[in-house]
Design an enzyme around this catalytic site. Sequence first.
Site, PDB file in Angstrom:
ATOM      1  CB  CYS A  19       8.738  52.467  52.474  1.00  0.00           C
ATOM      2  SG  CYS A  19       8.254  50.990  51.558  1.00  0.00           S
ATOM      3  CB  CYS A  44       5.163  51.493  52.422  1.00  0.00           C
ATOM      4  SG  CYS A  44       6.528  50.469  53.017  1.00  0.00           S
TER       5      CYS A  44
END
Length: 302
Positions: free
Chosen positions: A80, A83
Site C-alpha cells: 500500500c 500507507c
Amino acid sequence: MSDPRITSSIFTRGAVDLSALRTPAPSPTPAQAGPPAGAPGGAVGGGVTVIDVTEATFQSEVLERSLNTPVVVDFWAEWCEPCKQLSPVLERLAVEGGGAWVLAKIDVDANPRIAQMFRVQGIPMVYAVVGGQPIDAFSGVVPEAQLRQWIQAVLKAGGVTVAEPTDPRLDEADDALMSGDLDAAERAYRKILADSPTDAAAEAGLAQVGLARRVAGADPQAALAAAEANPDDVDAQLLAADIEVLSGLAEQAYRRLVGVVRRTAGDDREKVRQHLVGLFTIAGPEDPAVASARRALASALF
C-alpha cells in the site's frame, strides 16, 4: 474531522462486532515492540507508543489497553503506497504523544479476520478505540494538521488531558515574522492554511504580515496627525488605525474605523469594513474588544 464524542456513525449503532476477537487465540505471543525489518510505518523505539498487533494479541493490546489509554489502530499492508505516507506521520505523532495514546499497527494481509471485523474496505484505514469500542475512523491520507486535530478529539473522548501540541510550522512562520522576513512568513502561514483553512493562529499571523507591510516606512506621528487633520481621508484613517493597533491601542483603532464606516458609503465603506475585519483577525474572536467592536460595526452598517 469530527469530534468522536458526538459523531453519529456505524460504531454507535453497533455495526462493528468485535466479540469474536475478544477470545484469545490458543497460544498468544507478546506484541512486538517493532515491526519486521523493512515494514512500512514500523515502531519507533521499544516503548508502548507504537506496537504491532496480531489476532493473538488484539484483545490485550487493543481492547484491554483502550480501557485506560486511547488506541489508534492503523490498518496497512506492504504493497500500500498511501500507507507509506500516512503511517510514518502516525508513528511520529504517537512518539510525540509520550504514551498519551498508543498506535496499534495491523497488517491486513497477515490479519484478515481483524480487518473483516472492522469492515475495512480500503487502506490506509485508521480507527480510534476507547473503552473497548471503536468510536471514530477515517480512511486515506490526511494532512498532518488535520490528523493532529483528530487525535486531540480522540484523547478528549478518552478523558485524557494533554497540552495542545505546538505546531512546528507555526513556530517557523512566527519566527520569520518576528525577524522581519515577511515573504517567508506569508509563505509559511499560507502553507498551514492550505492544510487547515480555519487555523486561527495562521489566519492571525497572515493578517499581521499584511499589517506590517502596510505600515512599513510610515512615520507614526505624522500618520496620526494626518488622520486628525483629514477625517474624511479614508486611506489616512486606515493607516492611523494600523499604527494604533501596533501601538497597543486596538480599541482606539476599532472606534476610529467604526466612525469612518458611519461617515462613508459605497466602495469606501466596504474598504473600511474589510480593513477593520482584518484587524479583528489579528486579535482573534475571543478578544472582548473585538466582540464589542463587532457589535458597534453591525450597528454602523445596519
